[in-house]
Write a protein that holds these residues in place. Structure first.
Motif, PDB file in Angstrom:
ATOM      1  N   ILE A  48      21.905  65.980 -48.411  1.00  0.00           N
ATOM      2  CA  ILE A  48      22.149  65.456 -47.077  1.00  0.00           C
ATOM      3  C   ILE A  48      21.411  66.310 -46.061  1.00  0.00           C
ATOM      4  CG2 ILE A  48      24.280  66.802 -46.786  1.00  0.00           C
ATOM      5  CD1 ILE A  48      25.412  64.401 -45.193  1.00  0.00           C
ATOM      6  N   ALA A  49      20.830  65.675 -45.056  1.00  0.00           N
ATOM      7  CA  ALA A  49      20.171  66.422 -43.994  1.00  0.00           C
ATOM      8  C   ALA A  49      21.225  67.173 -43.191  1.00  0.00           C
ATOM      9  CB  ALA A  49      19.401  65.469 -43.090  1.00  0.00           C
ATOM     10  N   THR A  50      20.941  68.403 -42.832  1.00  0.00           N
ATOM     11  CA  THR A  50      21.925  69.243 -42.147  1.00  0.00           C
ATOM     12  C   THR A  50      22.453  68.588 -40.878  1.00  0.00           C
ATOM     13  OG1 THR A  50      20.970  71.276 -43.046  1.00  0.00           O
ATOM     14  CG2 THR A  50      22.264  71.486 -41.033  1.00  0.00           C
ATOM     15  N   GLU A  51      21.579  67.900 -40.144  1.00  0.00           N
ATOM     16  CA  GLU A  51      22.025  67.269 -38.902  1.00  0.00           C
ATOM     17  C   GLU A  51      23.008  66.124 -39.147  1.00  0.00           C
ATOM     18  OE1 GLU A  51      17.732  65.742 -39.675  1.00  0.00           O
ATOM     19  OE2 GLU A  51      18.876  67.620 -39.887  1.00  0.00           O
ATOM     20  N   ASP A  52      23.059  65.615 -40.380  1.00  0.00           N
ATOM     21  CA  ASP A  52      23.984  64.523 -40.701  1.00  0.00           C
ATOM     22  C   ASP A  52      25.325  65.023 -41.227  1.00  0.00           C
ATOM     23  OD1 ASP A  52      22.034  62.662 -40.003  1.00  0.00           O
ATOM     24  OD2 ASP A  52      21.236  62.551 -42.049  1.00  0.00           O
ATOM     25  N   LEU A  53      25.432  66.313 -41.451  1.00  0.00           N
ATOM     26  CA  LEU A  53      26.656  66.866 -42.040  1.00  0.00           C
ATOM     27  C   LEU A  53      27.911  66.640 -41.187  1.00  0.00           C
ATOM     28  CD1 LEU A  53      25.965  70.313 -43.777  1.00  0.00           C
ATOM     29  CD2 LEU A  53      27.186  68.364 -44.720  1.00  0.00           C
ATOM     30  N   PRO A  54      27.889  66.936 -39.880  1.00  0.00           N
ATOM     31  CA  PRO A  54      29.130  66.769 -39.097  1.00  0.00           C
ATOM     32  C   PRO A  54      29.726  65.369 -39.200  1.00  0.00           C
ATOM     33  CG  PRO A  54      27.542  68.055 -37.852  1.00  0.00           C
ATOM     34  CD  PRO A  54      26.818  67.544 -39.071  1.00  0.00           C
ATOM     35  N   ASP A  55      28.894  64.333 -39.103  1.00  0.00           N
ATOM     36  CA  ASP A  55      29.408  62.963 -39.187  1.00  0.00           C
ATOM     37  C   ASP A  55      29.926  62.646 -40.583  1.00  0.00           C
ATOM     38  OD1 ASP A  55      28.832  62.501 -36.538  1.00  0.00           O
ATOM     39  OD2 ASP A  55      26.930  61.479 -36.922  1.00  0.00           O
ATOM     40  N   PHE A  56      29.199  63.095 -41.610  1.00  0.00           N
ATOM     41  CA  PHE A  56      29.646  62.876 -42.984  1.00  0.00           C
ATOM     42  C   PHE A  56      31.006  63.526 -43.216  1.00  0.00           C
ATOM     43  CE2 PHE A  56      30.023  64.828 -47.207  1.00  0.00           C
ATOM     44  CZ  PHE A  56      30.067  63.701 -48.010  1.00  0.00           C
ATOM     45  N   LEU A  57      31.135  64.775 -42.793  1.00  0.00           N
ATOM     46  CA  LEU A  57      32.385  65.501 -43.003  1.00  0.00           C
ATOM     47  C   LEU A  57      33.536  64.865 -42.231  1.00  0.00           C
ATOM     48  CD1 LEU A  57      30.991  69.143 -42.846  1.00  0.00           C
ATOM     49  CD2 LEU A  57      31.966  68.018 -44.856  1.00  0.00           C
ATOM     50  N   SER A  58      33.277  64.448 -41.013  1.00  0.00           N
ATOM     51  CA  SER A  58      34.322  63.810 -40.208  1.00  0.00           C
ATOM     52  C   SER A  58      34.839  62.550 -40.888  1.00  0.00           C
ATOM     53  CB  SER A  58      33.776  63.477 -38.820  1.00  0.00           C
ATOM     54  OG  SER A  58      34.771  62.842 -38.033  1.00  0.00           O
ATOM     55  N   ALA A  59      33.925  61.775 -41.448  1.00  0.00           N
ATOM     56  CA  ALA A  59      34.319  60.545 -42.134  1.00  0.00           C
ATOM     57  C   ALA A  59      35.135  60.831 -43.389  1.00  0.00           C
ATOM     58  CB  ALA A  59      33.077  59.730 -42.491  1.00  0.00           C
ATOM     59  N   MET A  60      34.932  62.027 -43.974  1.00  0.00           N
ATOM     60  CA  MET A  60      35.632  62.390 -45.198  1.00  0.00           C
ATOM     61  C   MET A  60      36.928  63.151 -44.938  1.00  0.00           C
ATOM     62  SD  MET A  60      33.868  61.005 -47.526  1.00  0.00           S
ATOM     63  CE  MET A  60      34.928  61.647 -48.813  1.00  0.00           C
ATOM     64  N   GLY A  61      37.229  63.437 -43.675  1.00  0.00           N
ATOM     65  CA  GLY A  61      38.466  64.140 -43.352  1.00  0.00           C
ATOM     66  C   GLY A  61      38.315  65.634 -43.193  1.00  0.00           C
ATOM     67  N   TYR A  62      37.130  66.065 -42.731  1.00  0.00           N
ATOM     68  CA  TYR A  62      36.836  67.486 -42.541  1.00  0.00           C
ATOM     69  C   TYR A  62      36.270  67.725 -41.144  1.00  0.00           C
ATOM     70  CZ  TYR A  62      36.955  67.795 -47.695  1.00  0.00           C
ATOM     71  OH  TYR A  62      37.322  67.746 -49.010  1.00  0.00           O
ATOM     72  N   ARG A  63      36.359  68.978 -40.716  1.00  0.00           N
ATOM     73  CA  ARG A  63      35.720  69.381 -39.461  1.00  0.00           C
ATOM     74  C   ARG A  63      34.617  70.380 -39.766  1.00  0.00           C
ATOM     75  NH1 ARG A  63      35.958  73.630 -35.969  1.00  0.00           N
ATOM     76  NH2 ARG A  63      37.627  74.634 -37.180  1.00  0.00           N
ATOM     77  N   PHE A  64      33.412  70.064 -39.357  1.00  0.00           N
ATOM     78  CA  PHE A  64      32.273  70.961 -39.556  1.00  0.00           C
ATOM     79  C   PHE A  64      32.493  72.274 -38.807  1.00  0.00           C
ATOM     80  CE2 PHE A  64      28.241  72.617 -37.900  1.00  0.00           C
ATOM     81  CZ  PHE A  64      27.503  72.780 -39.058  1.00  0.00           C
ATOM     82  N   VAL A  65      32.255  73.417 -39.485  1.00  0.00           N
ATOM     83  CA  VAL A  65      32.392  74.725 -38.852  1.00  0.00           C
ATOM     84  C   VAL A  65      31.020  75.366 -38.650  1.00  0.00           C
ATOM     85  CG1 VAL A  65      33.381  77.058 -39.012  1.00  0.00           C
ATOM     86  CG2 VAL A  65      34.702  75.056 -39.800  1.00  0.00           C
TER      87      VAL A  65
END
Length: 297
Positions: free
Chosen positions: A241-258
């Motif tokens: 996954i591209a790093t810039e796409d991580l926050p949205d991916f994690l949010s959709a999975m029930g996580y908060r990007f740190v």
């Protein structure tokens, strides 16, 4: 990975770290305690003493040269970063459990058990790889080794019914595994981990391949030999996954990007004293820290 044999990649990584530990330039990165564990795991896996002979040394250097220069150092810095983040959580008492998933022959949890005796550590891995580790780590009371096949079992199911407590703040660690799961398996993987706990302040520390603009999910300077090796060993990369796409991916999975730790931040943190001279570091795999939203067990 073959069903009845330890991961070839895990074995190569362990041997590569013994090579770095023997190098005066990097001995501080792969310390003696780590090196001792690596050697014992390797010998348990192959069933015979193993030493850095001239042949072994040259073979390991040749593999790195034709595949991906700087790969062994990347592994070492990746592990140092994961250790530092984990120790910070433990030393500040933010977590009471640590779950390592597909750790291969990494000795981190075994190393931490002695310093944090009131913390419960769990290590989930493929049975064939874990068998060698189990032979070495028989006498550690606060470390539980649990076999898992991630293509057929979930972290949730394996932890359920053990000493793992869903009410305790927990750090989950998945090093070098997400690239081997396909898109559907990745979503299940993240979902199962999220559902393991009902506690606040739980975190997931994982590595991922930074998907390049070309769509490649390989290391940036990898040769065709790397793909051939992974195909031969049935350890092909499937997800990135591209790093810039991580926050949205994690949010959709029930996580908060740190935060993310990439090659630049690892170099700054651990190689500053070397001045960066004549040091090559493989790029393409990053480390991400995410906080888990409250789930249900």
């Amino acid at each position: 990975m073959k069903q009845n044999t330890p991961s070839a990649t895990a074995l190569l990584i362990a041997k590569s770290q013994l090579l770095l530990a023997d190098d005066a330039l990097f001995a501080g990165i792969v310390d003696r305690t780590r090196a001792n564990f690596y050697r014992r795991f390797v010998e348990a896996a192959i069933g015979t003493p193993w030493h850095l002979t001239l042949v072994n040394r040259n073979c390991l250097k040749f593999i790195q040269r034709i595949s991906l220069p700087g790969l062994y150092l990347h592994y070492a810095l990746r592990k140092r970063c994961i250790e530092q983040v984990t120790r910070e959580f433990l030393e500040t008492a933010q977590i009471q459990q640590v779950v390592g998933i597909a750790s291969g022959f990494d000795p981190l949890l075994a190393m931490l058990c002695e310093n944090f005796k009131n913390v419960q550590f769990f290590e989930l891995d493929h049975p064939a790889t874990q068998q060698a580790k189990r032979a070495v780590l028989q006498s550690i009371n606060n470390l539980t080794l649990l076999p898992i096949d991630l293509t057929n079992q979930s972290v949730f199911d394996v932890l359920h019914g053990t000493a793992f407590s869903p009410e305790k703040p927990t750090l989950f660690i998945a090093e070098g595994i997400t690239m081997y799961l396909d898109e559907q398996e990745i979503k299940r993987f993240f979902g199962h981990i999220q559902s393991c706990t009902v506690a606040d302040n739980c975190y997931f520390l994982f590595t991922y391949m930074n998907k390049q603009s070309s769509g490649s999910i390989q290391f940036e300077s990898a040769t065709k030999w790397v793909e051939w090796w992974l195909w031969l060993k049935k350890e092909v990369f499937k997800w990135g996954i591209a790093t810039e796409d991580l926050p949205d991916f994690l949010s959709a999975m029930g996580y908060r990007f740190v935060r993310v730790f990439d090659a630049d931040s690892l170099t700054k943190e651990y190689l500053a004293s070397q001045g960066g001279k004549n040091i090559i570091l493989a790029r393409g795999e990053n480390i991400c820290l995410a906080q888990i939203f409250r789930g249900s067990f």
